[in-house]
Every structure is written in C-alpha cells, then in structure tokens.
Design an enzyme around this catalytic site. Sequence first.
Site, PDB file in Angstrom:
ATOM      1  N   LEU A 101      31.801  61.653  24.256  1.00  0.00           N
ATOM      2  CA  LEU A 101      30.739  62.336  24.982  1.00  0.00           C
ATOM      3  C   LEU A 101      29.908  63.093  23.944  1.00  0.00           C
ATOM      4  O   LEU A 101      30.464  63.736  23.049  1.00  0.00           O
ATOM      5  CB  LEU A 101      31.300  63.330  26.012  1.00  0.00           C
ATOM      6  CG  LEU A 101      31.804  62.766  27.339  1.00  0.00           C
ATOM      7  CD1 LEU A 101      32.348  63.888  28.216  1.00  0.00           C
ATOM      8  CD2 LEU A 101      30.695  62.029  28.075  1.00  0.00           C
ATOM      9  N   ASP A 102      28.593  63.009  24.076  1.00  0.00           N
ATOM     10  CA  ASP A 102      27.729  63.700  23.122  1.00  0.00           C
ATOM     11  C   ASP A 102      28.024  65.194  23.116  1.00  0.00           C
ATOM     12  O   ASP A 102      28.572  65.752  24.078  1.00  0.00           O
ATOM     13  CB  ASP A 102      26.255  63.486  23.502  1.00  0.00           C
ATOM     14  CG  ASP A 102      25.857  62.027  23.382  1.00  0.00           C
ATOM     15  OD1 ASP A 102      26.576  61.279  22.694  1.00  0.00           O
ATOM     16  OD2 ASP A 102      24.852  61.639  23.992  1.00  0.00           O
ATOM     17  N   LYS A 103      27.637  65.829  22.064  1.00  0.00           N
ATOM     18  CA  LYS A 103      27.877  67.268  21.921  1.00  0.00           C
ATOM     19  C   LYS A 103      27.287  68.053  23.085  1.00  0.00           C
ATOM     20  O   LYS A 103      27.896  69.019  23.571  1.00  0.00           O
ATOM     21  CB  LYS A 103      27.279  67.742  20.593  1.00  0.00           C
ATOM     22  CG  LYS A 103      27.475  69.228  20.320  1.00  0.00           C
ATOM     23  CD  LYS A 103      26.880  69.620  18.983  1.00  0.00           C
ATOM     24  CE  LYS A 103      27.017  71.126  18.735  1.00  0.00           C
ATOM     25  NZ  LYS A 103      26.431  71.524  17.443  1.00  0.00           N
ATOM     26  N   ARG A 186      21.178  58.399  26.760  1.00  0.00           N
ATOM     27  CA  ARG A 186      20.088  59.104  26.066  1.00  0.00           C
ATOM     28  C   ARG A 186      19.066  58.109  25.522  1.00  0.00           C
ATOM     29  O   ARG A 186      17.850  58.324  25.628  1.00  0.00           O
ATOM     30  CB  ARG A 186      20.647  59.972  24.947  1.00  0.00           C
ATOM     31  CG  ARG A 186      21.467  61.145  25.446  1.00  0.00           C
ATOM     32  CD  ARG A 186      21.903  62.060  24.311  1.00  0.00           C
ATOM     33  NE  ARG A 186      22.788  63.088  24.810  1.00  0.00           N
ATOM     34  CZ  ARG A 186      22.396  64.235  25.372  1.00  0.00           C
ATOM     35  NH1 ARG A 186      21.101  64.481  25.473  1.00  0.00           N
ATOM     36  NH2 ARG A 186      23.278  65.117  25.787  1.00  0.00           N
TER      37      ARG A 186
END
Length: 663
Positions: A101-103, A186
């Site tokens: 999971l992205d930051k 994204r």
Amino acid sequence: MAQENHSIRINKYLAEKGVCSRREADSFIKNGKVLINGKKARLGDKVSKDDKVEVIRASKDNVYLAFNKPRGIATHSSSKDEKDIQDIFRYRAKVYPVGRLDKESEGLIILTNDGRITGRLLDPEFFHEKEYVVLVDQEITPSFLHHMGEGVELPDGYITRECQVWKSNPKEFTIVLTEGKNRQIRKMCDKLGKRILRFSVLPSPAVHAPKGGRVRLRVGPLNLPLSRDGLEAWRERRRETWHEREILPRSSLKDLDPALVEDFLSRAGLEGDPERLFHRPYGLIEYREGSAFLTRAAAYLFGRDPLRWHPRPGIEFVRIDGREERSGEEYNLAERIRIEEPVLRLIGRSEAMIGERVKAHVLQRDLFFRERFEYPSFSWKEALVNAVAHRDYSLMGAPISVWMFEDRIEIRNPGGFPLPFRGAAVKRGPRLSYSRNPLMARVLADAGYMKAVGEGIPRILEEFERQGLNPPEWKEEGGFCCLVFRRAPVLDESTRAWLQQFSRSPLNERQRRILAYARLHGGTFSSADYQKFGVDRDAAYAEIRTLVRQGLAEPLKKHGKVYRLRQAKEEEVPFAGLDWILRPLREKGHFALKELEIPPAFSPKKVRALVRRLVAEGYLLALEGGKTGRFAATEKIRSLPQKTESPLSTASAPSPGEKKEEG
C-alpha cells in the site's frame, strides 16, 4: 531462462514474494537451500515468471496477520527518514506485507511469513478481488467511471483489466481490482487527469488461510490460534453476519422512511437525533468523508424502496387446496400473494394477511367429544418474526415463503440453519444467543416484535408443550430452513389442567387425546375410539398397551377391546351435548326425533346413532321402548353440573307409558 529484461535477481524475487528479506535470501543461497528449476542457485542468478523456485528450510509455524495500515507508513523499501511498517508493528516472528500500500494509502494489509500464500494472493491469475475507496480532487464524471472500468493504458504501455467501479460521493469512488500493479490506481487516475487525495482499503468478509497453515485470530492484545474446525466455523460465522453490515455506497439518509423511523423511536422509547442513534449504538449508518451512508440492515428495516436494495425482500404467501402441491390437470394452487415492504412494516401486514386465512376446524367426534384443530397463533407469528430476523439476506433469489396446506403451514426461509443451530441443537436444546443479522435483530427486539435473541425457539416449544401439542418440525433442504406447523387439536383449559395428573408419564398427542375422550365418557374408551385419531388397529393397540403398562388404563375384561382409566382423579364434567338436543330437554324434559332442529352438519342417520349411544350410556331414557321415537332425560344427566342453573333439575320426565301434553 527467460530473457534478461524480463528477469530479476533471485534475492529480490524471494523478498518480493515475502519468503524472506534479501539478506536472508543471500544466506539461503550460500547454504545451497535455494533451487532454480531443480538446480542450486548462485548469488546473482536471475529468474523470470517461467522459472520454478524452491526454498529448502526447516518447517516453521506459519503466521497470518491482518493490519490496518495508517497513512504515512511505508510497506516496502523505506528510506531512513520514513517509518516502515516494521517500526510500528511488532510481532515475535518475522513477517512481511503481502503486496503493498502506498505511503499515503490506508487500510487492510496482510502480514505473513508464508511465501506460498503471498504468491497465490498476488498472482493475477487467481483473480482475487481487492476493494478500495478513493477520494480525488475533482468531481467524478460518468466518462471517468467508464474509462476506469474499461481499462486504462499505463505509462509503461500496460492496459489494466476491466474492473467494477462506482461513484459513492461527488469526489469519491469505489473500485474493485483483480490485479495489483505498482501504484496502479494512482497511475490510472493520473492518466485521466485526477489526483488522489485519500486512498483506503475496505474490510473484506472473506477469511483467508492456506492449506495446512496456522491461522490466528486477533482478540484485543491476544493472537489466538484457530483449529481447522475453528477456522471453518469462523469463516461461516463471518460470512453469515457480514451481509447486513455492508455499506451501500449510493445510499443516503433520504432513502429512509421518516414515518417508520419515528414509529420505531416511539416503540423503543428513544429520544434524540435519529441519525446519531442509528450510527451508534445501532450501527445502521456509517460515515465516509463526513457523509452518512446506510448499511443493508438500515435499508431493509427502514428503506423507502426495499426493492432498490434487494430483489426479493419480502414474504410470499401460497395457499394450496389439499395436502400436497400438484401440477398439470390436478393443479391446486388456490392463492399466491406477495408482500414487499420494509421489514418494520412487512411483519404487521404479513401477520394480518395470514391471520385472516388461518381458521380453526372443529370436528364433532360424537355427542360429547369434539376437537378443535388450529395453529396456535402465537407460535406461527413468532416463527414469522424469527424468519424475517434470521434469514440469509445474501441469498437474493428467493423470498421468505409461507405455504398453507390443508393440514399444515410451512415457513420456508432462505439459508440453512444458523451455525449454532446445526444438527440436534435445533430440536430442543439450551437457549442459544445467536443471530445471523444481529443489527436487525436488535432493532426488532427494541421495537417489541421479538424478545431477546435466543428466546424465539424456546418460546415456540414452550407454547406447544403448554397446550399439550407435538412440537413443530424443523428441516433443512435445498438451501432453505423450513419450519412445519401441523394443524393440531387444541384442548380447553379445564382438560389441560385435568391432564396434569399424568404429566410424569411420557404420552404422545394421541394418548393425551384418548384420555381427554375417556374423561367425557365415564372413564372408558375402546380400540375403535382410538383409531378415530388417525391410526390403524395395530398402531392403536400398541399405544393402548403402553397406557396399560404405565398403569393409566386397564381392559374391562380379559382380551377385551374396551378399557377404563386407572388412577385418574374422579371428576364430574359438564354435559357436553349440543344445544339443539338440550333445548327441548330443558323446556319439556323429553323430545321426539322429528321435533329436533338438526344442524346441516348432522344427517338423520348420525343423529339416530348418537341418541342410541346416549341411551346406552344412561343419559337418556327411550319412552315406550323407543317405538314412538321419544326420549327423556335421566337422573344421570340431571346430576351433571352446568355452567348455569339448568332447567333439567326441575323439569320432570314422563314415566314409561305416561302421556304428557305437548306445550
């Protein structure tokens, strides 16, 4: 081996698969514990997706953890200035994230030390669904949803798979992916001109576990191991109770029926803001980005339009003319009615409609003994409420259905028995507090439609026992839970009280009925009388012999077919005749057959048979040897107590041979 530009170093491959860290991978390779296509790997070897990689190591306990990752935490390759997921998540064993999971993303991520399940969950060939809620900086348009769902070409030329996507708020959408490319959502949004402001992962009703792996359940600060049976039970329980909690992304408070909300608050004695109460403690609405959304429980209970949320939300009533359903030329469907309303209105309408069609049936066995057959209203109403509260709403192909036959009512509920009621527990066990739809059950209890969870089945059984009836039948077939009420004879209060003296003896319904029959016939009955209750001669004899062995009855003579009660408390009971016979006896003390106002249900032949039996039992006297068809009351009938003062005690009957003027 695959071409160079499609391959990666073996240590990186093992780290990305969650088998171990790169440093640990190098150690395994040096020790000859890593095989590539059956050969020992060397430091620096590269592999592609077509290669078979094996790691030989000592067996260990596999660990699987679910973690709600907050924003600002990296999952992989964090720099010195970033917080890594390992910095905030401490566990006794080394575990690695499954996927990433992205930051700036938040939500569910699985941590494990089992590389096999990592590959299986991440491999797009298995089409595992992952659901995300995404907030962007611009309004969501139909064109944006269309392109996201059809697939977007990423900067590297890859076109994403088709996926499910829908708008949940003006700037928020929900998307379900079956693949997991790096920063995929994204990049898809960037391609279509929208910047992601917030990204979260929704919880899943599924419980994942590898074959043979150990699974732990997080309860507070503890990680409790689950056995194989425990895992299956937890998986089933999670599936059963998840549906009503699902948040409806296209819903709002405007979808609730204000009249139903107001009525519920009044019934429950609640004051205050309905929105606040429905959020907590009832859990019927949840918030996303400051907006309130309905759960399925709220939509089913209070929704203006239940059909918007469920294709078969109501109750279907079917009446069959006969004891079995027939087709073709013998088609016997008499009536079919569908009621589709929100649950809090559905119950009242269904009870009223069915109640109009549930009629008692009175069967006159003889002049003294008649039986009233009916369905105890409390029991079938309680069963209907329980069906609404505990049906499996995730099965959307069928409604609750009530089938009325000539001799029974069947309430068929989508879904099998809830987990704790499987097997013998449903027959007659302890009170089990369990609900497939706990949110809905709480509302129904607070509104007064049902008692506490776990009380429904025991109350039905207690009511049948109180009335001396055989309990209803439960069965499970074709994915439905079915409750069967047989139309049963309901005894009056005085008879039930009299039968209490036999409560220590195990009696079936027919044996109780024959005792009640004997009570009105001088304490005697015959085998022929017993067969009137729907059994053949052999079955009647066997059940009578049981009464004899229990000391409740004895034959009048050896090998005889007439029996008398033993140990029964002597009790005089009111004369159980009919008004059309008693009336002339009260007025004149005698009557002639031709003078009787015979009801249509009684043929002349049946009347003559009943009067002959009345004479044989000493209640009537046949005047002039019965040649004139005139009969008088005897002292035996005069001595019977009446509910009101009886003229029979003062009316004098003419003696045989005496003629009396008719008034």
